[in-house]
Write a protein that holds these residues in place. Structure first.
Motif, short mmCIF file in Angstrom:
data_model
loop_
_atom_site.label_atom_id
_atom_site.label_comp_id
_atom_site.label_asym_id
_atom_site.label_seq_id
_atom_site.Cartn_x
_atom_site.Cartn_y
_atom_site.Cartn_z
N TYR A 247 52.84 -68.23 -17.72
CA TYR A 247 53.13 -66.87 -18.18
C TYR A 247 51.90 -66.01 -17.96
CZ TYR A 247 55.06 -63.12 -21.07
OH TYR A 247 55.57 -61.91 -21.52
N MET A 251 54.98 -59.04 -15.35
CA MET A 251 56.29 -59.53 -14.90
C MET A 251 56.40 -59.57 -13.38
SD MET A 251 60.11 -58.41 -15.89
CE MET A 251 60.06 -56.79 -15.24
N TYR A 267 62.33 -62.67 -21.30
CA TYR A 267 61.75 -61.84 -22.37
C TYR A 267 62.88 -61.58 -23.35
CZ TYR A 267 58.07 -59.48 -24.74
OH TYR A 267 57.11 -59.18 -25.67
P1 AHM Z 1 53.41 -52.93 -19.57
O1 AHM Z 1 54.04 -52.22 -18.40
O2 AHM Z 1 53.13 -52.04 -20.72
O3 AHM Z 1 52.23 -53.71 -19.16
O4 AHM Z 1 54.50 -53.96 -20.15
C1 AHM Z 1 55.30 -54.76 -19.31
C2 AHM Z 1 54.76 -56.16 -19.29
C3 AHM Z 1 55.49 -57.05 -18.32
O5 AHM Z 1 54.94 -57.01 -17.05
C4 AHM Z 1 55.26 -58.39 -18.96
O6 AHM Z 1 56.22 -59.33 -18.57
C5 AHM Z 1 55.34 -58.08 -20.42
O7 AHM Z 1 54.97 -56.73 -20.56
C6 AHM Z 1 54.40 -58.92 -21.24
O8 AHM Z 1 54.55 -58.58 -22.58
P2 AHM Z 1 53.96 -59.52 -23.75
O9 AHM Z 1 52.50 -59.31 -23.74
O10 AHM Z 1 54.61 -59.00 -24.99
O11 AHM Z 1 54.35 -60.93 -23.46
#
Ligand code: AHM
Length: 336
Positions: A247, A251, A267
């Protein structure tokens, strides 16, 4: 060194694709080329991060109440600017903007397409040199050509996408995009400053060894999701488990890896955030379109993501996406 003329650039490839359709107007090819240009500009800025004052917060919050990073704003302006100055886009929606922006001029009003994007996904990773990305999707307008685009053009279900793609600013920079004809990946050849076709006709392996989820939220997940995570960790000869957990928290990078190597990314909703964190229009729909075109699946835990009718620009949704057989295993837990 001999130059391999068999490798097509993004521009050559999109023009070639267009030639196969004599009735094509070239608008979509133009739009993809515009996106490629903005991606190259953002790539230059991402590579400078640390050298110039573009790290850190811009001191503002976005419409979702999240900290906006300076590079978020820069990327947003690059993509918006290039699409506004092009001739193939009637308006945009951005994860960084409260509302849609309609390019209300004579040329734009005649454009068939609108575009939605998340200019810099995973931006909390910028300051620590972890791969980040841009996600985009393209829809054909439902409003009358010749007039300004409308909100209805943007609130279409994902199954109406004409094209979707992403750019990952990683150890190398790649642009991957899908149309109904398939998924193709282009690596930025820094020596000529062009995206070059490196991953033709991408297919998502039917199964994989990787599951991606934020384990920090584990105790907030629904019991069915917890049971599936347990199944991922168990030795299981029928599914090749135990799986490996990966992880990145970005994303674009997590799903890019799973698209190439096979795997599942989740998610889910949590007790604090029943709809999860990810945005349907800017993040989930484009990836669902790409991964489905590559042979995988994507759901919100109940139905296919691409069939969800959006009601708001910034709506969030639980999201599960990946290799077909892994998704079917997940679905057998979620909907027994
Ligand atoms: P952001 O665009 O504010 O960075 O949020 C999106 C990201 C995704 O790329 C990722 O999968 C997710 O937020 C991760 O969130 P978390 O830290 O809650 O796991």
């Amino acid at each position: 060194m001999a130059i391999n003329r068999n490798i097509q650039t993004l521009d050559e490839f999109t023009i070639q694709q267009m030639r196969a359709f004599p009735q094509a107007t070239g608008e979509l090819s133009g739009l993809l080329r515009d996106i490629g240009l903005a991606a190259k500009r953002v790539n230059v800025e991402v590579n400078k991060a640390g050298l110039v004052d573009i790290l850190g917060d811009a001191g503002t919050m976005n419409v979702q109440g999240e900290e906006v990073k300076k590079l978020d704003i820069l990327a947003n302006n690059e993509f918006m600017g290039v699409l506004q100055h092009g001739i193939s886009c009637a308006g945009i929606g951005s994860e960084e903007l409260d509302d849609i922006v309609i390019f209300d001029d004579e040329v734009s009003n005649k454009s068939k397409y609108i575009c939605m994007f998340d200019p810099l996904d995973g931006s909390s990773n910028i300051d620590v040199n972890v791969s980040i990305g841009t996600i985009f999707s393209v829809y054909r307008r439902v409003s009358e050509l010749g007039k300004p685009a409308t909100k209805e053009d943007f609130l279409q279900p994902g199954n109406k996408q004409v094209a979707a793609g992403y750019i990952v600013y990683g150890s190398s920079t790649m642009m991957v995009y899908a149309t109904k004809r398939g998924v193709n990946g282009f690596t930025l050849d820094q020596s000529i400053g062009e995206f070059s076709l490196s991953h033709p006709d991408m297919k998502c392996p039917d199964a994989g060894k990787v599951y991606s989820v934020n384990h920090g939220n584990y105790f907030q997940y629904d019991q069915k999701v917890k049971d599936y995570i347990t199944a991922c960790q168990q030795k299981n000869s029928s599914n090749g488990g135990p799986y490996t957990q990966r992880y990145i928290g970005s994303m674009v990078s997590d799903v890019h890896r799973n698209l190439i190597k096979g795997g599942i990314f989740m998610y889910p909703g949590t007790t604090d955030r029943p709809k999860g964190k990810l945005r349907l229009l800017y993040e989930c729909n484009p990836f669902a379109f790409i991964v489905e075109k590559a042979g995988g699946k994507a759901t919100n835990g109940e139905i296919r993501i691409l069939d969800v009718q959006p009601t708001e620009l910034h709506q969030r949704t639980p999201f599960f996406i990946g290799s077909k057989s892994m998704m079917e295993e997940l679905e057998s837990h979620l909907n027994p």
